[in-house]
Design a protein around this motif. Structure first.
Motif, PDB file in Angstrom:
ATOM      1  N   ILE A  56       0.820  -1.202   0.000  1.00  0.00           N
ATOM      2  CA  ILE A  56       0.000   0.000   0.000  1.00  0.00           C
ATOM      3  C   ILE A  56       0.864   1.266   0.000  1.00  0.00           C
ATOM      4  CG2 ILE A  56      -1.894  -1.178   1.181  1.00  0.00           C
ATOM      5  CD1 ILE A  56      -1.035   0.252   3.746  1.00  0.00           C
ATOM      6  N   ALA A  57       2.167   1.091  -0.050  1.00  0.00           N
ATOM      7  CA  ALA A  57       3.053   2.260  -0.019  1.00  0.00           C
ATOM      8  C   ALA A  57       3.010   2.983  -1.350  1.00  0.00           C
ATOM      9  CB  ALA A  57       4.476   1.829   0.312  1.00  0.00           C
ATOM     10  N   ASP A  58       3.014   4.273  -1.303  1.00  0.00           N
ATOM     11  CA  ASP A  58       3.122   5.078  -2.509  1.00  0.00           C
ATOM     12  C   ASP A  58       4.602   5.225  -2.829  1.00  0.00           C
ATOM     13  OD1 ASP A  58       3.578   8.123  -3.543  1.00  0.00           O
ATOM     14  OD2 ASP A  58       1.799   7.207  -4.411  1.00  0.00           O
ATOM     15  N   LEU A  59       5.010   4.733  -4.009  1.00  0.00           N
ATOM     16  CA  LEU A  59       6.434   4.688  -4.340  1.00  0.00           C
ATOM     17  C   LEU A  59       7.059   6.077  -4.369  1.00  0.00           C
ATOM     18  CD1 LEU A  59       6.361   2.032  -7.214  1.00  0.00           C
ATOM     19  CD2 LEU A  59       6.793   1.669  -4.782  1.00  0.00           C
ATOM     20  N   ALA A  60       6.377   7.008  -4.991  1.00  0.00           N
ATOM     21  CA  ALA A  60       6.948   8.344  -5.091  1.00  0.00           C
ATOM     22  C   ALA A  60       7.115   8.983  -3.714  1.00  0.00           C
ATOM     23  CB  ALA A  60       6.085   9.221  -5.983  1.00  0.00           C
ATOM     24  N   GLU A  61       6.137   8.795  -2.847  1.00  0.00           N
ATOM     25  CA  GLU A  61       6.242   9.393  -1.515  1.00  0.00           C
ATOM     26  C   GLU A  61       7.350   8.735  -0.704  1.00  0.00           C
ATOM     27  OE1 GLU A  61       6.008  11.887   1.463  1.00  0.00           O
ATOM     28  OE2 GLU A  61       5.030  12.111  -0.477  1.00  0.00           O
ATOM     29  N   ALA A  84      15.506  10.583  -8.534  1.00  0.00           N
ATOM     30  CA  ALA A  84      15.097  11.244  -7.289  1.00  0.00           C
ATOM     31  C   ALA A  84      14.660  12.681  -7.552  1.00  0.00           C
ATOM     32  CB  ALA A  84      16.241  11.216  -6.276  1.00  0.00           C
ATOM     33  N   ALA A  85      15.408  13.392  -8.385  1.00  0.00           N
ATOM     34  CA  ALA A  85      15.043  14.773  -8.706  1.00  0.00           C
ATOM     35  C   ALA A  85      13.722  14.820  -9.464  1.00  0.00           C
ATOM     36  CB  ALA A  85      16.150  15.428  -9.529  1.00  0.00           C
ATOM     37  N   ALA A  86      13.524  13.882 -10.385  1.00  0.00           N
ATOM     38  CA  ALA A  86      12.270  13.849 -11.141  1.00  0.00           C
ATOM     39  C   ALA A  86      11.075  13.670 -10.213  1.00  0.00           C
ATOM     40  CB  ALA A  86      12.318  12.732 -12.176  1.00  0.00           C
ATOM     41  N   VAL A  87      11.230  12.818  -9.198  1.00  0.00           N
ATOM     42  CA  VAL A  87      10.153  12.620  -8.236  1.00  0.00           C
ATOM     43  C   VAL A  87       9.917  13.892  -7.428  1.00  0.00           C
ATOM     44  CG1 VAL A  87       9.454  11.337  -6.176  1.00  0.00           C
ATOM     45  CG2 VAL A  87      10.500  10.126  -8.106  1.00  0.00           C
ATOM     46  N   ALA A  96       8.365   1.489 -13.194  1.00  0.00           N
ATOM     47  CA  ALA A  96       9.620   0.736 -13.127  1.00  0.00           C
ATOM     48  C   ALA A  96      10.774   1.616 -12.662  1.00  0.00           C
ATOM     49  CB  ALA A  96       9.942   0.124 -14.487  1.00  0.00           C
ATOM     50  N   LEU A  97      10.769   2.885 -13.038  1.00  0.00           N
ATOM     51  CA  LEU A  97      11.842   3.786 -12.600  1.00  0.00           C
ATOM     52  C   LEU A  97      11.747   4.060 -11.102  1.00  0.00           C
ATOM     53  CD1 LEU A  97      12.572   6.611 -15.204  1.00  0.00           C
ATOM     54  CD2 LEU A  97      13.800   4.495 -14.768  1.00  0.00           C
ATOM     55  N   LEU A  98      10.536   4.207 -10.592  1.00  0.00           N
ATOM     56  CA  LEU A  98      10.370   4.428  -9.160  1.00  0.00           C
ATOM     57  C   LEU A  98      10.867   3.222  -8.372  1.00  0.00           C
ATOM     58  CD1 LEU A  98       6.794   6.016  -9.148  1.00  0.00           C
ATOM     59  CD2 LEU A  98       9.002   7.178  -9.282  1.00  0.00           C
ATOM     60  N   LEU A  99      10.533   2.040  -8.837  1.00  0.00           N
ATOM     61  CA  LEU A  99      11.012   0.830  -8.167  1.00  0.00           C
ATOM     62  C   LEU A  99      12.529   0.745  -8.209  1.00  0.00           C
ATOM     63  CD1 LEU A  99       8.368  -1.744  -9.438  1.00  0.00           C
ATOM     64  CD2 LEU A  99       8.733  -1.035  -7.069  1.00  0.00           C
ATOM     65  N   ARG A 100      13.117   1.105  -9.343  1.00  0.00           N
ATOM     66  CA  ARG A 100      14.580   1.067  -9.471  1.00  0.00           C
ATOM     67  C   ARG A 100      15.231   1.999  -8.458  1.00  0.00           C
ATOM     68  NH1 ARG A 100      16.921   2.870 -15.116  1.00  0.00           N
ATOM     69  NH2 ARG A 100      15.381   1.314 -15.759  1.00  0.00           N
ATOM     70  N   ILE A 106      18.505   6.393  -3.648  1.00  0.00           N
ATOM     71  CA  ILE A 106      18.168   7.678  -4.250  1.00  0.00           C
ATOM     72  C   ILE A 106      19.387   8.259  -4.955  1.00  0.00           C
ATOM     73  CG2 ILE A 106      16.303   8.203  -2.650  1.00  0.00           C
ATOM     74  CD1 ILE A 106      18.302   9.931  -1.072  1.00  0.00           C
ATOM     75  N   ASP A 107      19.138   9.064  -5.980  1.00  0.00           N
ATOM     76  CA  ASP A 107      20.209   9.645  -6.788  1.00  0.00           C
ATOM     77  C   ASP A 107      20.707  10.935  -6.150  1.00  0.00           C
ATOM     78  OD1 ASP A 107      20.011   7.971  -9.462  1.00  0.00           O
ATOM     79  OD2 ASP A 107      17.956   8.482  -8.882  1.00  0.00           O
ATOM     80  N   VAL A 108      22.004  10.962  -5.847  1.00  0.00           N
ATOM     81  CA  VAL A 108      22.635  12.144  -5.268  1.00  0.00           C
ATOM     82  C   VAL A 108      23.879  12.456  -6.097  1.00  0.00           C
ATOM     83  CG1 VAL A 108      23.701  13.153  -3.223  1.00  0.00           C
ATOM     84  CG2 VAL A 108      21.785  11.551  -2.974  1.00  0.00           C
TER      85      VAL A 108
END
Length: 321
Positions: A56-61, A84-87, A96-100, A106-108
């Motif tokens: 039930i988790a929201d991937l983007a959040e 991460a920036a796109a989100v 699929a990108l959110l799962l990745r 996260i991208d730093v």
């Protein structure tokens, strides 16, 4: 033994330095009711959220939450980039990108020749200064929307999906929206022209296909599906008027000359009773005014593309007679 209460001003997530400044002991910071997702920070364990499960988790959040946590210990020369920036900019990404991003971290990023970030739950990037601009967005250092789109070309192999993200970057405000476009087409062009980078050929292919009036990822993908099948490009979110000149609908993808409108039906159109009733009445009004409506579902768009293109092609031919 129940741990002592934490000072309420620390909040749900905090750095070790902040906690020590308000008198929290080292022993308290080691208690099992606190997690350490990144070195130098703590997060209060939410047992109810854990028991709810990931389904039930929201991937983007989840990604936004992780970014906010890491920001508490992020060095000043680092910023969020790529997925991460796109989100953080609320761009429309394929799941699929959110799962990745959640799976690998996260991208730093840091500007070259700085030291590439290394930490648990983080994937580091070393980016040329000419390839990125950095902004502060809601208190976080983030690559600009145009820079983020260009960086995503190295993550995405599907040009149509890259175009859909570009559409969300340059989307103009429609239907009374107070939110303006995050970037202009000229800014996307400048990002593409900044020099060679991973995915630059996809960027050059995608840029001419980006449009400012697409309201969603499915709308973008549907338009691209039709165009790639040799069907003329439709008008996007175009006003449709009755015989008296009054606007009766705004069509998703519209062919004004043929009076054909292609509508994407998201799942909410099916499960929301009021929306379903509204859709039926809307289609009746369109048909009374001489419009032919082609409705496309998500399953049809993703799995039956050839059939969808065939339906639209037949509708246009019927109206061209």
């Amino acid at each position: 033994m129940r741990p002592s209460a934490l000072p309420p001003n620390l909040g749900h997530a905090f750095s070790v330095a902040e906690a020590r400044d308000v008198g929290v002991s080292a022993a308290r910071l080691r208690h099992r009711d606190l997690e350490s997702p990144f070195r130098g920070m703590r997060v209060v364990v939410d047992e109810s959220a854990q028991s709810a499960g990931e389904d039930i988790a929201d991937l983007a959040e989840d990604i936004r939450r992780t970014c906010r946590q890491y920001a508490l210990v992020m060095p000043r020369d680092q910023f969020f980039s790529h997925i991460a920036a796109a989100v953080l900019w609320n761009l429309t990404l394929p799941p699929a990108l959110l799962l990745r991003c959640l799976e690998r971290g996260i991208d730093v990023a840091v500007l070259a020749p700085g030291r590439t970030p290394r930490s648990t739950r983080v994937i580091g990037h070393n980016v040329k200064a000419s390839h990125v601009s950095v902004r502060v967005h809601r208190g976080l250092r983030v690559s600009s929307p145009a820079s983020t789109w260009a960086c995503l070309a190295g993550e995405m192999t599907d040009t149509h999906e890259l175009v859909a993200v570009g559409d969300s970057v340059v989307r103009e405000p429609l239907f009374g929206s107070r939110t303006g476009a995050l970037a202009t087409l000229n800014e996307l062009e400048a990002a593409v022209s900044a020099g060679r980078r991973p995915g630059v050929l996809r960027l050059r292919e995608a840029l001419p296909l980006v449009r400012t009036r697409s309201l969603s990822r499915p709308e973008s993908l549907l338009r691209l599906l039709l165009v790639s099948n040799g069907i003329p490009e439709p008008e996007l979110n175009h006003p449709i008027r009755d015989h008296a000149g009054e606007v009766i609908a705004w069509g998703d993808l519209v062919y004004p000359r043929e009076r054909v409108v292609v509508e994407f039906e998201g799942d909410h159109h099916r499960v929301n009773r009021e929306q379903w009733t509204s859709d039926i009445l809307r289609q009746e009004r369109l048909e009374r005014c001489g419009w032919l409506v082609v409705r496309v579902t998500g399953v049809q768009l993703m799995n039956q593309g050839a059939a969808v293109a065939g339906r639209v092609r037949r509708a246009l031919r019927e109206r061209s007679w």
